[in-house]
Design an enzyme around this catalytic site. Structure first.
Site, PDB file in Angstrom:
ATOM      1  N   GLY A 141       0.806  -1.214   0.000  1.00  0.00           N
ATOM      2  CA  GLY A 141       0.000   0.000   0.000  1.00  0.00           C
ATOM      3  C   GLY A 141       0.833   1.255   0.000  1.00  0.00           C
ATOM      4  N   TYR A 151     -15.181  -4.900   8.846  1.00  0.00           N
ATOM      5  CA  TYR A 151     -13.835  -4.368   8.623  1.00  0.00           C
ATOM      6  C   TYR A 151     -12.985  -4.502   9.885  1.00  0.00           C
ATOM      7  CZ  TYR A 151     -10.245  -0.732   8.049  1.00  0.00           C
ATOM      8  OH  TYR A 151      -9.061  -0.030   7.997  1.00  0.00           O
ATOM      9  N   ASN A 210      -8.599   7.651  13.781  1.00  0.00           N
ATOM     10  CA  ASN A 210      -9.032   8.171  12.475  1.00  0.00           C
ATOM     11  C   ASN A 210      -7.960   9.081  11.878  1.00  0.00           C
ATOM     12  OD1 ASN A 210     -11.422   7.431  14.131  1.00  0.00           O
ATOM     13  ND2 ASN A 210     -12.527   7.975  12.277  1.00  0.00           N
TER      14      ASN A 210
END
Length: 320
Positions: A14, A140, A169
């Site tokens: 990623g 998730y 977050n």
């Protein structure tokens, strides 16, 4: 601690994504060799054989696994099976490929979504198994949490070294602003900027605004991940956060102020708020590898807004 960290060959999954790009930049700024940071178009990590072949060829000393399928509440509700299966397979394949390739250490980045829906605030790592996650992001969150079990099982059976981190977050430049996948901060920035430019007198925001969150600037997260890669060797999960709880309504008000939007904020309470409260105890990260986030929230938001305004097409195009 990893000896001769700067001489290690590091494989970042990623590595072209939001968090991955920040981690690759942090590693390179520190003079560490990133041997590969592939996109999903280059290497399909959903395929076990392909993942093993790539890791064997890279001859990596360390793996940092950041590849993920993510989205906001809307995406989690629309495609829960995809989010569960893709994240489970991505992590499972990387952990096993790293074991087979004899990688010295594997860093897995999980999610705050793995915590139970009703967890005492601030969240401590010892609370992870005390209940079921909030329903809209449970698939998730559970898929990511399964990777912690995998790492710990492999450590016990094979002696594979791996560490597991959980970021709160994330936000910052490079985030995804496409409405189908954006989280609350990029979604609200986009709405406010568009409203200012078009003269729109109101914006619609999901939920009631009463839910709370803790936001971590992406560059701070990258510093924490790299610090753990170098210094942490334990099997227990570790939170990475900013340790500042803030309501969604406050976040929206700050973004409106910073973007110059002075219109009405219409809360759509028919839409879910998600988990009622989120904020973490990051003391384990401070104690184990001296991590402490430092980016002021308003400053981080200003930088994110500026990046969005100057990279509009790129920001709104990304959906994975």
């Amino acid at each position: 601690m990893v000896d001769n960290f700067k001489q290690k060959r590091i494989f970042v999954t990623g590595g072209t994504g939001f968090l991955g790009g920040a981690v690759v930049s942090e590693l390179r700024n520190r003079g560490v060799k990133v041997v590969m940071a592939p996109s999903s178009n280059e290497i399909d990590l959903l395929e076990a054989d392909t993942t093993q072949t790539a890791l064997l060829a890279a001859k990596a000393d360390l793996v940092i696994h950041l590849a993920a399928r993510v989205g906001g509440i809307g995406a989690n509700m629309k495609k829960p099976a995809d989010l569960y299966l893709h994240n489970l397979l991505l992590g499972t394949n990387v952990i096993e490929a790293a074991r087979i390739a004899g990688v010295e250490k594997t860093v897995i980045v999980g999610t705050i979504c793995s915590y139970p829906k009703h967890t005492p605030v601030p969240f401590k790592e010892t609370s992870l198994w005390q209940g079921y996650p909030e329903e809209t992001n449970a698939p998730y969150g559970i898929a990511k949490l399964a990777l912690l079990v995998h790492l710990q099982a492999n450590r016990a059976q094979y002696g594979q070294r791996g560490v597991y981190l959980m970021c709160t977050n994330l936000y910052g430049p490079g985030d995804k602003f496409h409405p189908a996948v954006s989280h609350v901060i990029p979604a609200v920035i986009r709405k406010c900027v568009h409203a200012v430019e078009t003269g729109r007198q109101y914006i619609d925001v999901w939920g009631s605004g009463t839910a709370t969150r803790e936001f971590l600037y992406v560059d701070d997260a990258a510093k924490g991940i790299v610090a753990a890669a170098e210094h942490y060797q334990g099997s227990e999960p570790v939170n990475l956060g900013f340790e500042q709880e803030i309501s969604i309504s406050e976040v929206v008000e700050i973004i409106a102020e910073l973007t110059g939007f002075a219109g009405e904020i219409r809360w759509d309470s028919s839409k879910p708020d998600g988990q009622p409260r989120r904020s973490v105890d990051s003391s384990r990260a401070r104690d184990l590898f001296n991590f402490q986030a430092s980016t002021d929230f308003r400053k981080g938001l200003s930088q994110t807004i500026e990046w969005y305004r100057t990279h509009r097409l790129e920001a709104e195009a990304r959906q994975n």
